[in-house]
Design a protein around this motif. Sequence first.
Motif, PDB file in Angstrom:
ATOM      1  N   ALA A   1      26.373  40.643  54.414  1.00 51.64           N
ATOM      2  CA  ALA A   1      26.263  39.182  54.477  1.00 51.64           C
ATOM      3  C   ALA A   1      26.700  38.561  53.157  1.00 51.64           C
ATOM      4  CB  ALA A   1      24.829  38.777  54.815  1.00 51.64           C
ATOM      5  N   PHE A   2      26.250  39.128  52.058  1.00 51.81           N
ATOM      6  CA  PHE A   2      26.636  38.613  50.743  1.00 51.81           C
ATOM      7  C   PHE A   2      28.141  38.772  50.508  1.00 51.81           C
ATOM      8  CE2 PHE A   2      22.284  38.029  49.950  1.00 51.81           C
ATOM      9  CZ  PHE A   2      22.104  37.402  48.720  1.00 51.81           C
ATOM     10  N   ASN A   3      28.694  39.886  50.996  1.00 51.77           N
ATOM     11  CA  ASN A   3      30.136  40.097  50.865  1.00 51.77           C
ATOM     12  C   ASN A   3      30.936  39.045  51.622  1.00 51.77           C
ATOM     13  OD1 ASN A   3      31.609  42.598  49.566  1.00 51.77           O
ATOM     14  ND2 ASN A   3      29.556  43.332  50.120  1.00 51.77           N
ATOM     15  N   LEU A   4      30.492  38.730  52.837  1.00 55.24           N
ATOM     16  CA  LEU A   4      31.236  37.790  53.682  1.00 55.24           C
ATOM     17  C   LEU A   4      31.016  36.339  53.287  1.00 55.24           C
ATOM     18  CD1 LEU A   4      30.767  39.410  57.226  1.00 55.24           C
ATOM     19  CD2 LEU A   4      32.669  39.673  55.622  1.00 55.24           C
ATOM     20  N   ALA A   5      30.029  36.098  52.444  1.00 55.04           N
ATOM     21  CA  ALA A   5      29.728  34.718  52.045  1.00 55.04           C
ATOM     22  C   ALA A   5      30.552  34.269  50.841  1.00 55.04           C
ATOM     23  CB  ALA A   5      28.237  34.593  51.720  1.00 55.04           C
ATOM     24  N   ILE A   6      31.335  35.166  50.283  1.00 58.17           N
ATOM     25  CA  ILE A   6      32.077  34.840  49.062  1.00 58.17           C
ATOM     26  C   ILE A   6      33.544  34.565  49.369  1.00 58.17           C
ATOM     27  CG2 ILE A   6      32.866  35.775  46.849  1.00 58.17           C
ATOM     28  CD1 ILE A   6      30.172  37.252  46.724  1.00 58.17           C
ATOM     29  N   ASP A   7      34.023  33.430  48.920  1.00 58.96           N
ATOM     30  CA  ASP A   7      35.417  33.017  49.103  1.00 58.96           C
ATOM     31  C   ASP A   7      36.225  33.482  47.892  1.00 58.96           C
ATOM     32  OD1 ASP A   7      37.845  31.817  49.481  1.00 58.96           O
ATOM     33  OD2 ASP A   7      37.048  29.817  49.916  1.00 58.96           O
ATOM     34  N   ARG A   8      36.805  34.665  48.002  1.00 58.16           N
ATOM     35  CA  ARG A   8      37.541  35.241  46.886  1.00 58.16           C
ATOM     36  C   ARG A   8      38.824  34.486  46.564  1.00 58.16           C
ATOM     37  NH1 ARG A   8      34.676  38.587  49.816  1.00 58.16           N
ATOM     38  NH2 ARG A   8      33.586  40.369  48.881  1.00 58.16           N
ATOM     39  N   GLU A   9      39.466  33.966  47.593  1.00 60.33           N
ATOM     40  CA  GLU A   9      40.679  33.174  47.372  1.00 60.33           C
ATOM     41  C   GLU A   9      40.381  31.975  46.477  1.00 60.33           C
ATOM     42  OE1 GLU A   9      43.774  33.599  48.263  1.00 60.33           O
ATOM     43  OE2 GLU A   9      43.769  35.118  49.844  1.00 60.33           O
ATOM     44  N   SER A  10      39.273  31.318  46.756  1.00 57.81           N
ATOM     45  CA  SER A  10      38.884  30.155  45.965  1.00 57.81           C
ATOM     46  C   SER A  10      38.543  30.568  44.528  1.00 57.81           C
ATOM     47  CB  SER A  10      37.672  29.467  46.600  1.00 57.81           C
ATOM     48  OG  SER A  10      37.243  28.381  45.817  1.00 57.81           O
ATOM     49  N   LEU A  11      37.907  31.724  44.370  1.00 54.80           N
ATOM     50  CA  LEU A  11      37.531  32.200  43.032  1.00 54.80           C
ATOM     51  C   LEU A  11      38.756  32.404  42.133  1.00 54.80           C
ATOM     52  CD1 LEU A  11      34.630  34.745  43.653  1.00 54.80           C
ATOM     53  CD2 LEU A  11      34.594  32.851  42.037  1.00 54.80           C
ATOM     54  N   VAL A  12      39.772  33.084  42.661  1.00 50.22           N
ATOM     55  CA  VAL A  12      40.934  33.363  41.822  1.00 50.22           C
ATOM     56  C   VAL A  12      41.813  32.126  41.638  1.00 50.22           C
ATOM     57  CG1 VAL A  12      40.924  35.806  42.417  1.00 50.22           C
ATOM     58  CG2 VAL A  12      42.337  34.236  43.742  1.00 50.22           C
ATOM     59  N   LYS A  13      41.748  31.217  42.597  1.00 51.90           N
ATOM     60  CA  LYS A  13      42.574  30.013  42.520  1.00 51.90           C
ATOM     61  C   LYS A  13      41.964  28.951  41.616  1.00 51.90           C
ATOM     62  CE  LYS A  13      44.955  26.607  45.412  1.00 51.90           C
ATOM     63  NZ  LYS A  13      45.192  26.150  46.813  1.00 51.90           N
ATOM     64  N   HIS A  14      40.645  28.798  41.700  1.00 54.47           N
ATOM     65  CA  HIS A  14      40.001  27.679  41.003  1.00 54.47           C
ATOM     66  C   HIS A  14      39.118  28.084  39.822  1.00 54.47           C
ATOM     67  CE1 HIS A  14      41.453  25.048  44.144  1.00 54.47           C
ATOM     68  NE2 HIS A  14      40.859  25.774  45.075  1.00 54.47           N
ATOM     69  N   VAL A  15      38.697  29.350  39.760  1.00 53.13           N
ATOM     70  CA  VAL A  15      37.776  29.771  38.697  1.00 53.13           C
ATOM     71  C   VAL A  15      38.491  30.642  37.660  1.00 53.13           C
ATOM     72  CG1 VAL A  15      35.601  30.914  38.138  1.00 53.13           C
ATOM     73  CG2 VAL A  15      35.821  29.614  40.263  1.00 53.13           C
ATOM     74  N   THR A  16      39.027  31.786  38.076  1.00 55.55           N
ATOM     75  CA  THR A  16      39.665  32.689  37.104  1.00 55.55           C
ATOM     76  C   THR A  16      41.060  32.202  36.715  1.00 55.55           C
ATOM     77  OG1 THR A  16      40.551  34.132  38.841  1.00 55.55           O
ATOM     78  CG2 THR A  16      38.357  34.636  37.989  1.00 55.55           C
ATOM     79  N   ARG A  17      41.854  31.797  37.673  1.00 56.26           N
ATOM     80  CA  ARG A  17      43.167  31.166  37.474  1.00 56.26           C
ATOM     81  C   ARG A  17      44.086  31.946  36.545  1.00 56.26           C
ATOM     82  NH1 ARG A  17      41.774  25.003  36.028  1.00 56.26           N
ATOM     83  NH2 ARG A  17      40.094  25.978  34.839  1.00 56.26           N
ATOM     84  N   GLY A  18      44.033  33.267  36.656  1.00 58.85           N
ATOM     85  CA  GLY A  18      44.847  34.093  35.768  1.00 58.85           C
ATOM     86  C   GLY A  18      45.788  35.038  36.488  1.00 58.85           C
ATOM     87  N   GLY A  19      46.128  34.736  37.735  1.00 56.75           N
ATOM     88  CA  GLY A  19      47.046  35.589  38.471  1.00 56.75           C
ATOM     89  C   GLY A  19      46.388  36.783  39.133  1.00 56.75           C
TER      90      GLY A  19
END
Length: 534
Positions: free
Chosen positions: A308-326
């Motif tokens: 459930a915790f795995n499926l609740a995380i939007d990884r696309e959003s994390l790399v696009k809006h949070v890490t933003r380092g490719g």
Amino acid sequence: MISPVKWLATILVCILALTACTSGEKEATSTSSITLNAQTEPPSLDPALAIDTTSGWILDHLFEGLYKKDARGRVVKGVAEKVKVAKDGKTYIFSLKKNARWSDGSPLKAKDFEYAWKRVLSPKTASQFAIYLYYLKGGEAYNKGKGTAEDVGVKATGAHTLKVTLENPVAYFPELLTFWVTYPVKEKVVNQHPKNWFASAQTLVSNGAYQLKEWKHNERVIATKNPYYEAKKGIAMERIRWEMVDDSKTAYQMFKTKKLDVVTDLPADLLVKEKRSEEYKSTPYFGTYMYMLNVKKKPFTNVKIRKAFNLAIDRESLVKHVTRGGQKPAMAFVPYGFKTPTKGDFRQEERSYLQEDVKKARQLLKEGMKEEGWSKLPPIEITYNTDENHKAIAEAVQGMVKKNLGVDVKLTNQEWKVYLNTLSQKDYQMARMGWTGVIVDPVVFLDYYLGDSPNNQTGWVNKKYDHLMMQAKQEQNEENRLKLLHQAEGILMKDLPFIPIYYYSQNGLVQSDWENIVFRTNRNPDVRWATQKK
């Protein structure tokens, strides 16, 4: 962590006097000295005990194994001058370079490798990376207390001859011997200072391109070219200085004022700002950023709640809006970067096991809680080591879990050395971790979650997974080996004792007047050949 501000006055005096702050030693010129940021105190410079990339970064400059990597990333002979491999691929005879020396000038002998490797495998040493020497005949048995040191397949048969016997042929064995756990150590030095021989420049003796000149704990490490290194003529850099600045914004300001020549950890906002500058560097990195889940502590004892915790995380959003380092969203464990003989990248063959699915995540959470008889979840805490980027990611994950599952999560950060101890004690519920392959191969990546791996601090054990990994290591047909590894990863992604977040990229800044700094796919920058433009 001691702030650089506390010794700013001393630095200013040294600059005015054109001398260094190291026991009266004259400061090297700008063309032969480079300043890096280690970010934190290296937990250990003992090749047997180092388990982190910070320690490994320094060790890779201080020591050298039987093989090494050159400036182009090729595996070439290091201390070894000649190598003979038996037809069955199980026996290696290494002839060492007769002019190989320790940094104290004494000869390096084959027995130094025998001693070092058996020391790694000794149960008394408690090396977390002993698993990487299980390829040696009798290595695993000795490490687990079921065999003796004499049974281990490494033996000095002459002053400069080392015989190595493997349990099974290992195609990537030469590359494995570039890893710091296989570096030699000098027995006499270890015996004289068994608990701290590696902790100061006065006692640490190395055999690589550099020797430890100064280690002012929690402030800096300085290494200078080893005058006894047999290949010293090929080394351009005379002096390396690692500062320990754990605040990435402070490190950025130090870079801008030319107090740091290289920074490899930038906050996302500054990363975006610098992307178009000539100083910006970005390279692929064979690693995965993740959160480990302690399957022995509630609520992650339940597999449905882990999923459930795995499926609740939007990884696309994390790399696009949070890490933003490719970085690339991680939907599995093994990252991109291993090229298979026939089918391209290992990751592309089984690209994704996970996709954000809030509806399913909520249903799994509900079912998991019902199975446990819980009307509400126990308090949950995410633990991470102090760093602006780790904080930003943890806050984003905290927000996603709250929004998508209605679950409150507390955040706690710790200094790196304390954090490593917390993990080793398994005193956490959900903890940040990054893992890079010591060599670029899926098997050494998937080894992380073996049931008896000291690196696996989740409490998760799956006998079928362990058996498949054992089969893969014995399989000589490459296509069949990769099939076994995919099957093992499939089991891992079904049980999910962790949450993969993204696949790394290495992003940083290098002063524009530097060149020939080598960025590897699974190591921090190698500066042995670094030079300044004229």
